[in-house]
Motif scaffolding. Structure first.
Motif, PDB file in Angstrom:
ATOM      1  N   PHE A 160      44.784 125.752  98.426  1.00 29.47           N
ATOM      2  CA  PHE A 160      44.463 125.562  97.017  1.00 29.47           C
ATOM      3  C   PHE A 160      43.553 126.653  96.459  1.00 29.47           C
ATOM      4  O   PHE A 160      43.235 126.646  95.274  1.00 29.47           O
ATOM      5  CB  PHE A 160      43.864 124.168  96.793  1.00 29.47           C
ATOM      6  N   SER A 161      43.166 127.596  97.292  1.00 32.80           N
ATOM      7  CA  SER A 161      42.418 128.748  96.788  1.00 32.80           C
ATOM      8  C   SER A 161      43.306 129.621  95.911  1.00 32.80           C
ATOM      9  O   SER A 161      42.820 130.285  94.998  1.00 32.80           O
ATOM     10  CB  SER A 161      41.882 129.589  97.944  1.00 32.80           C
ATOM     11  N   CYS A 162      44.597 129.634  96.216  1.00 36.99           N
ATOM     12  CA  CYS A 162      45.541 130.478  95.478  1.00 36.99           C
ATOM     13  C   CYS A 162      46.650 129.708  94.766  1.00 36.99           C
ATOM     14  O   CYS A 162      47.365 130.289  93.943  1.00 36.99           O
ATOM     15  CB  CYS A 162      46.183 131.486  96.433  1.00 36.99           C
ATOM     16  N   HIS A 163      46.820 128.445  95.097  1.00 44.79           N
ATOM     17  CA  HIS A 163      47.916 127.646  94.532  1.00 44.79           C
ATOM     18  C   HIS A 163      47.386 126.332  93.969  1.00 44.79           C
ATOM     19  O   HIS A 163      46.371 125.826  94.427  1.00 44.79           O
ATOM     20  CB  HIS A 163      48.946 127.289  95.614  1.00 44.79           C
ATOM     21  N   THR A 164      48.109 125.791  93.001  1.00 48.12           N
ATOM     22  CA  THR A 164      47.897 124.421  92.538  1.00 48.12           C
ATOM     23  C   THR A 164      49.253 123.741  92.559  1.00 48.12           C
ATOM     24  O   THR A 164      50.289 124.394  92.744  1.00 48.12           O
ATOM     25  CB  THR A 164      47.313 124.349  91.109  1.00 48.12           C
ATOM     26  N   VAL A 165      49.253 122.446  92.336  1.00 47.80           N
ATOM     27  CA  VAL A 165      50.520 121.714  92.330  1.00 47.80           C
ATOM     28  C   VAL A 165      51.324 122.044  91.084  1.00 47.80           C
ATOM     29  O   VAL A 165      52.537 122.238  91.159  1.00 47.80           O
ATOM     30  CB  VAL A 165      50.281 120.191  92.443  1.00 47.80           C
ATOM     31  N   ASP A 166      50.647 122.143  89.931  1.00 45.97           N
ATOM     32  CA  ASP A 166      51.411 122.185  88.689  1.00 45.97           C
ATOM     33  C   ASP A 166      51.243 123.415  87.804  1.00 45.97           C
ATOM     34  O   ASP A 166      51.843 123.484  86.734  1.00 45.97           O
ATOM     35  CB  ASP A 166      51.109 120.934  87.868  1.00 45.97           C
ATOM     36  N   LYS A 167      50.434 124.403  88.213  1.00 49.75           N
ATOM     37  CA  LYS A 167      50.341 125.620  87.399  1.00 49.75           C
ATOM     38  C   LYS A 167      50.060 126.827  88.286  1.00 49.75           C
ATOM     39  O   LYS A 167      49.469 126.721  89.352  1.00 49.75           O
ATOM     40  CB  LYS A 167      49.269 125.485  86.322  1.00 49.75           C
ATOM     41  N   LYS A 168      50.501 127.982  87.815  1.00 50.86           N
ATOM     42  CA  LYS A 168      50.294 129.230  88.546  1.00 50.86           C
ATOM     43  C   LYS A 168      48.809 129.534  88.588  1.00 50.86           C
ATOM     44  O   LYS A 168      48.099 129.377  87.609  1.00 50.86           O
ATOM     45  CB  LYS A 168      51.044 130.361  87.847  1.00 50.86           C
ATOM     46  N   LEU A 169      48.349 129.957  89.736  1.00 46.77           N
ATOM     47  CA  LEU A 169      46.971 130.407  89.891  1.00 46.77           C
ATOM     48  C   LEU A 169      47.084 131.864  90.328  1.00 46.77           C
ATOM     49  O   LEU A 169      47.519 132.703  89.552  1.00 46.77           O
ATOM     50  CB  LEU A 169      46.240 129.537  90.921  1.00 46.77           C
ATOM     51  N   VAL A 170      46.794 132.186  91.554  1.00 47.00           N
ATOM     52  CA  VAL A 170      47.086 133.512  92.092  1.00 47.00           C
ATOM     53  C   VAL A 170      48.548 133.541  92.515  1.00 47.00           C
ATOM     54  O   VAL A 170      49.282 134.472  92.227  1.00 47.00           O
ATOM     55  CB  VAL A 170      46.166 133.845  93.297  1.00 47.00           C
ATOM     56  N   GLY A 171      48.951 132.477  93.188  1.00 48.34           N
ATOM     57  CA  GLY A 171      50.345 132.305  93.599  1.00 48.34           C
ATOM     58  C   GLY A 171      51.019 131.257  92.733  1.00 48.34           C
ATOM     59  O   GLY A 171      50.381 130.658  91.863  1.00 48.34           O
ATOM     60  N   PRO A 172      52.294 131.031  92.964  1.00 49.04           N
ATOM     61  CA  PRO A 172      53.043 130.087  92.136  1.00 49.04           C
ATOM     62  C   PRO A 172      52.586 128.650  92.338  1.00 49.04           C
ATOM     63  O   PRO A 172      52.021 128.302  93.377  1.00 49.04           O
ATOM     64  CB  PRO A 172      54.482 130.267  92.624  1.00 49.04           C
ATOM     65  N   ALA A 173      52.853 127.821  91.332  1.00 49.00           N
ATOM     66  CA  ALA A 173      52.611 126.381  91.451  1.00 49.00           C
ATOM     67  C   ALA A 173      53.587 125.803  92.473  1.00 49.00           C
ATOM     68  O   ALA A 173      54.736 126.250  92.580  1.00 49.00           O
ATOM     69  CB  ALA A 173      52.828 125.702  90.098  1.00 49.00           C
ATOM     70  N   TYR A 174      53.114 124.829  93.223  1.00 52.63           N
ATOM     71  CA  TYR A 174      53.991 124.219  94.229  1.00 52.63           C
ATOM     72  C   TYR A 174      55.231 123.582  93.599  1.00 52.63           C
ATOM     73  O   TYR A 174      56.309 123.634  94.171  1.00 52.63           O
ATOM     74  CB  TYR A 174      53.227 123.184  95.049  1.00 52.63           C
ATOM     75  N   LYS A 175      55.092 123.015  92.403  1.00 51.91           N
ATOM     76  CA  LYS A 175      56.271 122.419  91.766  1.00 51.91           C
ATOM     77  C   LYS A 175      57.303 123.502  91.420  1.00 51.91           C
ATOM     78  O   LYS A 175      58.498 123.254  91.465  1.00 51.91           O
ATOM     79  CB  LYS A 175      55.903 121.587  90.543  1.00 51.91           C
ATOM     80  N   ASP A 176      56.843 124.710  91.115  1.00 48.40           N
ATOM     81  CA  ASP A 176      57.769 125.805  90.824  1.00 48.40           C
ATOM     82  C   ASP A 176      58.476 126.281  92.094  1.00 48.40           C
ATOM     83  O   ASP A 176      59.658 126.614  92.065  1.00 48.40           O
ATOM     84  CB  ASP A 176      57.039 126.971  90.161  1.00 48.40           C
ATOM     85  N   VAL A 177      57.748 126.282  93.200  1.00 48.86           N
ATOM     86  CA  VAL A 177      58.363 126.634  94.487  1.00 48.86           C
ATOM     87  C   VAL A 177      59.421 125.593  94.842  1.00 48.86           C
ATOM     88  O   VAL A 177      60.544 125.938  95.225  1.00 48.86           O
ATOM     89  CB  VAL A 177      57.296 126.741  95.602  1.00 48.86           C
TER      90      VAL A 177
END
Length: 101
Positions: free
Chosen positions: A32-49
């Motif tokens: 979660f340092s780079c990802h969230t479930v529902d929005k892009k942070l550093v990396g893509p959101a998990y829902k987008d993956v």
């Protein structure tokens, strides 16, 4: 009939518990340092993956390999570094990511 209902409730509880455990694993591994479930942070959101790989029967293996070894280029130029996870942890994380909606 009551036994079937109880068995289904137990199974649902186990699945929910597993999902929470895998989220806890993601937190423990600092995902979660780079990802969230529902929005892009550093990396893509998990829902987008999950949406990108929906229907891909080889997605768990592909994502587990990327989690373990890192990657670059699929989601942009910022590379994802390799993660210190076991093969089993990488598979659990990949499975959890692909279940996000």
């Amino acid at each position: 009939m009551k036994a079937i209902y109880v068995a289904l409730m137990v199974a649902a509880g186990l699945v929910a518990g597993q999902a929470q455990a895998d989220e806890a694993l993601a937190k423990a591994k600092n995902c979660f340092s780079c990802h969230t479930v529902d929005k892009k942070l550093v990396g893509p959101a998990y829902k987008d993956v999950a949406a990108k790989y929906k229907g891909d029967k080889g997605a768990v293996a592909k994502l587990a390999a990327k989690i373990k070894s890192g990657g670059k280029g699929v989601w942009g130029e910022i590379p994802m570094p390799p993660n210190n996870v076991t093969d089993d942890e990488a598979k659990k994380l990949a499975t959890w990511v692909l279940a996000q909606k």
